[in-house]
Design a protein around this motif. Structure first.
Motif, mmCIF file in Angstrom:
data_model
loop_
_atom_site.group_PDB
_atom_site.id
_atom_site.type_symbol
_atom_site.label_atom_id
_atom_site.label_comp_id
_atom_site.label_asym_id
_atom_site.label_seq_id
_atom_site.Cartn_x
_atom_site.Cartn_y
_atom_site.Cartn_z
ATOM 1 N N PRO A 164 0.796 -1.236 0.000
ATOM 2 C CA PRO A 164 0.000 0.000 0.000
ATOM 3 C C PRO A 164 0.826 1.282 0.000
ATOM 4 O O PRO A 164 0.448 2.259 -0.654
ATOM 5 N N PHE A 165 1.957 1.275 0.711
ATOM 6 C CA PHE A 165 2.786 2.479 0.745
ATOM 7 C C PHE A 165 3.361 2.791 -0.638
ATOM 8 O O PHE A 165 3.371 3.953 -1.084
ATOM 9 N N SER A 166 3.829 1.757 -1.337
ATOM 10 C CA SER A 166 4.366 1.947 -2.691
ATOM 11 C C SER A 166 3.297 2.484 -3.630
ATOM 12 O O SER A 166 3.549 3.372 -4.447
ATOM 13 N N ILE A 167 2.092 1.942 -3.514
ATOM 14 C CA ILE A 167 0.971 2.393 -4.348
ATOM 15 C C ILE A 167 0.660 3.854 -4.064
ATOM 16 O O ILE A 167 0.463 4.660 -4.987
ATOM 17 N N TRP A 168 0.624 4.205 -2.774
ATOM 18 C CA TRP A 168 0.293 5.576 -2.369
ATOM 19 C C TRP A 168 1.322 6.576 -2.891
ATOM 20 O O TRP A 168 0.954 7.614 -3.458
ATOM 21 N N VAL A 169 2.606 6.261 -2.726
ATOM 22 C CA VAL A 169 3.662 7.173 -3.183
ATOM 23 C C VAL A 169 3.660 7.291 -4.703
ATOM 24 O O VAL A 169 3.700 8.402 -5.252
ATOM 25 N N ALA A 170 3.608 6.156 -5.394
ATOM 26 C CA ALA A 170 3.624 6.166 -6.854
ATOM 27 C C ALA A 170 2.405 6.898 -7.414
ATOM 28 O O ALA A 170 2.518 7.675 -8.366
ATOM 29 N N GLY A 171 1.244 6.671 -6.813
ATOM 30 C CA GLY A 171 0.033 7.350 -7.257
ATOM 31 C C GLY A 171 0.103 8.845 -7.046
ATOM 32 O O GLY A 171 -0.307 9.628 -7.907
ATOM 33 N N GLY A 172 0.639 9.260 -5.900
ATOM 34 C CA GLY A 172 0.763 10.687 -5.613
ATOM 35 C C GLY A 172 1.710 11.390 -6.561
ATOM 36 O O GLY A 172 1.396 12.464 -7.094
ATOM 37 N N VAL A 173 2.871 10.790 -6.799
ATOM 38 C CA VAL A 173 3.855 11.381 -7.722
ATOM 39 C C VAL A 173 3.271 11.444 -9.134
ATOM 40 O O VAL A 173 3.419 12.450 -9.846
ATOM 41 N N ALA A 174 2.594 10.371 -9.551
ATOM 42 C CA ALA A 174 1.978 10.340 -10.887
ATOM 43 C C ALA A 174 0.944 11.453 -11.035
ATOM 44 O O ALA A 174 0.864 12.100 -12.084
ATOM 45 N N GLY A 175 0.163 11.692 -9.988
ATOM 46 C CA GLY A 175 -0.839 12.754 -10.037
ATOM 47 C C GLY A 175 -0.207 14.129 -10.171
ATOM 48 O O GLY A 175 -0.669 14.963 -10.962
ATOM 49 N N ALA A 176 0.857 14.379 -9.412
ATOM 50 C CA ALA A 176 1.544 15.671 -9.481
ATOM 51 C C ALA A 176 2.178 15.875 -10.854
ATOM 52 O O ALA A 176 2.087 16.967 -11.442
ATOM 53 N N VAL A 177 2.812 14.829 -11.388
ATOM 54 C CA VAL A 177 3.441 14.907 -12.712
ATOM 55 C C VAL A 177 2.391 15.161 -13.789
ATOM 56 O O VAL A 177 2.568 15.995 -14.684
#
Length: 278
Positions: free
Chosen positions: A183-196
């Motif tokens: 879940p932590f990997s998903i959360w970080v990757a999703g957040g960075v993808a959204g900002a990008v």
């Protein structure tokens, strides 16, 4: 804030915009136009994620003969493009209503309705349903899809910069030997993808916001290209970065939650299906 910064006048920077909205409209001003997107976000997101996932499976089946095969970069790009195109059909009317309501700075009351409706910010719509009905009556179906070209130019590259970085970051963050990301990997990757993604699509989001806000009081722009040219001539290149900070800051937590909810829901449904049909 994003809409006011992109399509409004006199708001300046983000902090000034926050203070102006609060001073003139109190806390309620920050939640204008919220009901329609809130009511439709579940359908919109399920369609976008469903189209992306199923397009990947179809491409994997065609290319490798196995729908479960790991998608290539080309497959992810094509699936992102298809998801972006489909999203415009659902998202344009919702975005239009949201922006029209957010740009209405005066409350809709009998006294205010008597004001000159050509003055920016004067009340025109009672709420989302009244807004949608009024646009249909005055502008027809074409009016409901005002700004769809700009939204297409926003969403196609935007979703490429959304799904592809997510998949790559998830794979990079996930420890070797793990079957699926935690879940932590998903959360970080999703957040960075959204900002990008929001950083990539902000220029066309400015154009889309201006086109959709236009037409309530004035008809300043003839189309997408005219909006781009007028905005550039009047305010320079910096105009296409309006709302960038707000968009990227908002994009991280919202996308992190979106991807986390999506992945956890998929896992839960697969687990339930396995238990039901062992």
């Amino acid at each position: 804030l994003q809409t006011r910064l992109q399509a409004g006048q006199g708001y300046g920077n983000t902090l000034k915009c926050v203070l102006m909205v609060y001073r003139n409209e109190s806390l309620a001003g920050f939640f204008k136009g919220m009901s329609f997107p809130l009511a439709s976000i579940g359908i919109y997101s399920s369609v976008v994620f469903g189209v992306f996932s199923n397009t990947q499976r179809i491409l994997s089946q065609l290319r490798h003969g196995d729908a479960a095969a790991a998608p290539s970069l080309t497959d992810m790009t094509l699936a992102s493009i298809v998801a972006g195109v489909i999203s415009v059909g659902i998202g344009t009317p919702v975005e239009l209503v949201k922006i029209r309501l957010q740009m209405q700075t005066q409350p809709y009351t009998k006294a205010n309705v008597k004001l000159d409706s050509t003055v920016p910010g004067s009340p025109v719509y009672r709420g989302p349903i009244h807004c949608l009905r009024t646009i249909l009556q005055k502008e027809g179906i074409a009016g409901i899809y005002r700004g769809n070209v700009a939204m297409l130019l926003r969403d196609v590259p935007g979703y490429c910069a959304y799904f592809i970085p997510y998949a790559m970051l998830c794979d990079w963050i996930t420890p070797d030997g793990s079957i699926s990301p935690n879940p932590f990997s998903i959360w970080v990757a999703g957040g960075v993808a959204g900002a990008v993604s929001w950083a990539v699509c902000t220029p066309m989001d400015v154009v889309k916001s201006r086109l959709q806000a236009d037409g309530v009081h004035l008809n300043q722009y003839k189309g997408t290209l005219d909006c781009i040219l007028q905005s550039y001539q009047n305010e320079g290149l910096k105009v296409f970065c309006r709302g960038l900070v707000v968009s990227t800051v908002r994009g991280f937590p919202s996308s992190a939650a979106m991807f986390l909810g999506y992945e956890l829901s998929l896992k839960a449904m697969k687990r339930c299906q396995t238990e039901t049909n062992p």
